[in-house]
Design a protein around this motif. Structure first.
Motif, PDB file in Angstrom:
ATOM      1  N   MET A   1       0.850  -1.188   0.000  1.00 50.37           N
ATOM      2  CA  MET A   1       0.000   0.000   0.000  1.00 50.37           C
ATOM      3  C   MET A   1       0.883   1.233   0.000  1.00 50.37           C
ATOM      4  N   MET A   2       0.613   2.143  -0.910  1.00 47.13           N
ATOM      5  CA  MET A   2       1.434   3.346  -1.031  1.00 47.13           C
ATOM      6  C   MET A   2       0.902   4.432  -0.124  1.00 47.13           C
ATOM      7  N   LYS A   3       1.765   4.974   0.718  1.00 47.53           N
ATOM      8  CA  LYS A   3       1.377   6.099   1.563  1.00 47.53           C
ATOM      9  C   LYS A   3       0.983   7.268   0.681  1.00 47.53           C
ATOM     10  N   PRO A   4      -0.156   7.920   0.962  1.00 42.55           N
ATOM     11  CA  PRO A   4      -0.601   8.992   0.080  1.00 42.55           C
ATOM     12  C   PRO A   4       0.334  10.188   0.106  1.00 42.55           C
ATOM     13  N   GLU A   5       0.563  10.744  -1.080  1.00 43.11           N
ATOM     14  CA  GLU A   5       1.292  12.004  -1.161  1.00 43.11           C
ATOM     15  C   GLU A   5       0.266  13.110  -0.945  1.00 43.11           C
ATOM     16  N   ILE A   6       0.069  13.485   0.295  1.00 38.96           N
ATOM     17  CA  ILE A   6      -1.025  14.383   0.641  1.00 38.96           C
ATOM     18  C   ILE A   6      -0.536  15.822   0.633  1.00 38.96           C
ATOM     19  N   ALA A   7      -1.081  16.594  -0.281  1.00 33.54           N
ATOM     20  CA  ALA A   7      -0.798  18.022  -0.296  1.00 33.54           C
ATOM     21  C   ALA A   7      -1.776  18.709   0.646  1.00 33.54           C
ATOM     22  N   VAL A   8      -1.279  19.629   1.453  1.00 33.68           N
ATOM     23  CA  VAL A   8      -2.146  20.312   2.404  1.00 33.68           C
ATOM     24  C   VAL A   8      -3.159  21.164   1.643  1.00 33.68           C
ATOM     25  N   GLN A   9      -4.431  20.938   1.915  1.00 36.26           N
ATOM     26  CA  GLN A   9      -5.498  21.663   1.238  1.00 36.26           C
ATOM     27  C   GLN A   9      -6.088  22.698   2.189  1.00 36.26           C
ATOM     28  N   SER A  10      -6.597  23.775   1.627  1.00 38.33           N
ATOM     29  CA  SER A  10      -7.369  24.681   2.464  1.00 38.33           C
ATOM     30  C   SER A  10      -8.625  23.952   2.898  1.00 38.33           C
ATOM     31  N   ASP A  11      -9.156  24.320   4.053  1.00 38.04           N
ATOM     32  CA  ASP A  11     -10.282  23.601   4.624  1.00 38.04           C
ATOM     33  C   ASP A  11     -11.449  23.543   3.648  1.00 38.04           C
ATOM     34  N   LYS A  12     -11.940  22.322   3.409  1.00 39.16           N
ATOM     35  CA  LYS A  12     -13.122  22.092   2.585  1.00 39.16           C
ATOM     36  C   LYS A  12     -12.944  22.593   1.150  1.00 39.16           C
ATOM     37  N   THR A  13     -11.785  22.289   0.578  1.00 41.70           N
ATOM     38  CA  THR A  13     -11.520  22.553  -0.831  1.00 41.70           C
ATOM     39  C   THR A  13     -11.450  21.224  -1.566  1.00 41.70           C
ATOM     40  N   CYS A  14     -12.069  21.135  -2.740  1.00 43.32           N
ATOM     41  CA  CYS A  14     -12.038  19.897  -3.515  1.00 43.32           C
ATOM     42  C   CYS A  14     -10.600  19.560  -3.885  1.00 43.32           C
ATOM     43  N   HIS A  15     -10.162  18.340  -3.593  1.00 46.69           N
ATOM     44  CA  HIS A  15      -8.790  17.976  -3.921  1.00 46.69           C
ATOM     45  C   HIS A  15      -8.674  17.365  -5.316  1.00 46.69           C
ATOM     46  N   VAL A  16      -9.751  17.431  -6.095  1.00 49.13           N
ATOM     47  CA  VAL A  16      -9.687  17.010  -7.493  1.00 49.13           C
ATOM     48  C   VAL A  16      -9.643  18.226  -8.414  1.00 49.13           C
ATOM     49  N   CYS A  17     -10.593  19.165  -8.243  1.00 47.98           N
ATOM     50  CA  CYS A  17     -10.650  20.334  -9.130  1.00 47.98           C
ATOM     51  C   CYS A  17     -10.288  21.641  -8.434  1.00 47.98           C
ATOM     52  N   GLN A  18     -10.019  21.579  -7.120  1.00 50.57           N
ATOM     53  CA  GLN A  18      -9.618  22.737  -6.306  1.00 50.57           C
ATOM     54  C   GLN A  18     -10.745  23.742  -6.070  1.00 50.57           C
ATOM     55  N   SER A  19     -11.972  23.383  -6.378  1.00 52.64           N
ATOM     56  CA  SER A  19     -13.091  24.287  -6.123  1.00 52.64           C
ATOM     57  C   SER A  19     -13.365  24.380  -4.620  1.00 52.64           C
ATOM     58  N   PRO A  20     -13.727  25.571  -4.128  1.00 54.02           N
ATOM     59  CA  PRO A  20     -14.115  25.704  -2.719  1.00 54.02           C
ATOM     60  C   PRO A  20     -15.580  25.347  -2.480  1.00 54.02           C
ATOM     61  N   ASP A  21     -16.277  24.951  -3.535  1.00 59.48           N
ATOM     62  CA  ASP A  21     -17.723  24.723  -3.456  1.00 59.48           C
ATOM     63  C   ASP A  21     -18.001  23.285  -3.027  1.00 59.48           C
ATOM     64  N   MET A  22     -17.789  23.016  -1.738  1.00 54.88           N
ATOM     65  CA  MET A  22     -17.936  21.669  -1.199  1.00 54.88           C
ATOM     66  C   MET A  22     -19.147  21.579  -0.280  1.00 54.88           C
ATOM     67  N   GLN A  23     -19.859  20.467  -0.383  1.00 50.94           N
ATOM     68  CA  GLN A  23     -20.947  20.167   0.552  1.00 50.94           C
ATOM     69  C   GLN A  23     -20.483  19.056   1.484  1.00 50.94           C
ATOM     70  N   VAL A  24     -20.481  19.316   2.781  1.00 49.71           N
ATOM     71  CA  VAL A  24     -20.098  18.314   3.771  1.00 49.71           C
ATOM     72  C   VAL A  24     -21.341  17.546   4.205  1.00 49.71           C
ATOM     73  N   ILE A  25     -21.232  16.221   4.250  1.00 46.33           N
ATOM     74  CA  ILE A  25     -22.359  15.355   4.609  1.00 46.33           C
ATOM     75  C   ILE A  25     -22.370  15.193   6.128  1.00 46.33           C
ATOM     76  N   GLY A  26     -23.255  15.910   6.797  1.00 50.02           N
ATOM     77  CA  GLY A  26     -23.229  15.981   8.253  1.00 50.02           C
ATOM     78  C   GLY A  26     -23.413  14.650   8.949  1.00 50.02           C
ATOM     79  N   GLU A  27     -24.329  13.800   8.455  1.00 54.78           N
ATOM     80  CA  GLU A  27     -24.635  12.554   9.157  1.00 54.78           C
ATOM     81  C   GLU A  27     -23.485  11.558   9.115  1.00 54.78           C
ATOM     82  N   PHE A  28     -22.526  11.755   8.203  1.00 52.02           N
ATOM     83  CA  PHE A  28     -21.430  10.794   8.085  1.00 52.02           C
ATOM     84  C   PHE A  28     -20.569  10.760   9.341  1.00 52.02           C
TER      85      PHE A  28
END
Length: 389
Positions: A1-28
């Motif tokens: 298993m490869m350890k993820p190369e995790i780039a620090v993201q701004s809070d609640k920013t999409c890590h695929v397209c970098q959009s800040p327009d994220m919906q957090v699923i509260g019940e999860f």
């Protein structure tokens, strides 16, 4: 298993397209989690969906990064079976082979791989895919990449393995005809950047082999604490096309509940795949979480009246145990490497040698669970399945 190369993201920013327009699923956040090496993990994860690109993903904030670091410090692949790779079962007959053997056998059957070449297995672990390649494709020159040295000796002992790298992919001083990523991409928090890096390491007409969970077939993928991105078929096809890969094969038939992808470098490929609408993704995600919650309710109803056994000692079984640990009496598995062991302080039984009392809940997608129950009912009508998704 490869350890993820995790780039620090701004809070609640999409890590695929970098959009800040994220919906957090509260019940999860109320759900228990499980690590990708099948260990119970705490509640409180954050799951979201990008309202711009539609990708389902974990919120990769500082808390997520800390959790991943803690998980990978003690990571132990396939510990339930003493390091043996998880089996892929033919549910109609109960026959099994390793995941790597199954994937490679079907690729060779369909003539998707050349006779010889150079392979880099990213996140090679203890070398399961490399062993399969060594056995069935002896003309290939093999290399493995991991984030630490733990499995160096085991990997270098495999026939036809020339190199073992323990570094970032960007620092590997070679290029390859095929780069494989078996259950690796879902751990990467910037999958587009990583796939572009993979492309740089491929020779002309090189290919990438990817194996990832399909959360639409298997909602248990959502509760894996260290999985960053949750894919479906449209999502992985679109991402590959955006990165200059032409899909050669995209199948959900090679391994149950998973997506197998073989794609070739082609900078002229046109982006033809379109994601399903964000509204459809939201609906499917909501249904998946509701189905997970119903699994807890079904198992709890059994435990209210008699002893509860859980079928399976991998992701789904560990997650359900983690939700109701005091209610679980035993585990059931068909993998001979796991039977008879103590797992989470519970005994693991074969279906034909169950305890005298109790029922067994099968926490798997409805169709798969139904097939297992129908086959195993020769040992008694004691196997309960979840509702359809």
């Amino acid at each position: 298993m490869m350890k993820p190369e995790i780039a620090v993201q701004s809070d609640k920013t999409c890590h695929v397209c970098q959009s800040p327009d994220m919906q957090v699923i509260g019940e999860f956040s109320s759900l228990a989690q499980v690590t990708s090496d099948c260990r119970p993990w705490k509640r409180g994860g954050q799951l979201g969906i990008c309202l711009s690109c539609g990708f389902v993903q974990k919120i990769t904030d500082d808390a997520f990064l800390r959790d991943c670091e803690a998980i990978y410090r003690s990571y132990e692949v396939y510990y339930q079976a003493g390091g043996e790779e998880q089996k892929v079962f033919d549910q109609s007959r109960g026959l099994s082979m390793s995941r790597s053997e199954s994937i490679l056998a079907q690729l060779l059957k369909e003539n998707k791989l050349p006779f010889s070449g150079t392979l880099l297995d990213v996140g090679c672990g203890n070398g399961n895919l490399l062993k399969s390649f060594s056995k069935h494709c002896p003309q290939w020159s093999l290399s493995g990449l991991e984030f630490d040295e733990k499995n160096r000796n085991a990997v270098e002992a495999i026939a036809h393995v020339d190199q073992f790298y323990s570094c970032d992919l960007s620092k590997v001083p070679a290029s390859f005809d095929l780069i494989s990523m078996i259950h690796c991409l879902e751990h990467i928090s910037d999958p587009r950047r990583f796939l572009l890096l993979v492309k740089e390491k491929l020779n002309r007409d090189g290919m990438v082999l990817i194996e990832i969970p399909d959360y639409t077939q298997n909602p248990f993928d959502l509760v894996i604490a260290d999985h960053c991105t949750h894919f479906d078929v449209c999502a992985i096809r679109q991402l590959l096309e955006q990165c200059g890969f032409e899909p050669v094969l995209v199948s959900t038939e090679f391994v149950s509940k998973e997506i197998t992808v073989l794609a070739r470098v082609n900078d002229e490929v046109k982006e033809t795949t379109r994601m399903t609408s964000v509204q459809d993704s939201q609906r499917r995600l909501s249904e998946a979480i509701a189905w997970l919650i119903e699994n807890i309710a079904c198992a709890t109803r059994i435990a209210d009246h008699e002893e509860l056994g859980i079928f399976g000692t991998s992701i789904a079984g560990v997650w359900l145990y983690n939700e109701i640990p005091e209610r679980v009496s035993f585990f059931v598995d068909e993998d001979e490497a796991r039977i008879g062991r103590s797992f989470l302080e519970r005994k693991v039984y074969h279906p034909r040698k169950l305890p005298n009392q109790g029922q067994v809940f099968i926490p798997l997608p409805h169709k798969i669970a139904g097939g297992i129950a129908a086959r195993l009912n020769i040992y008694g009508d004691r196997f309960i399945i979840p509702p359809p998704l």
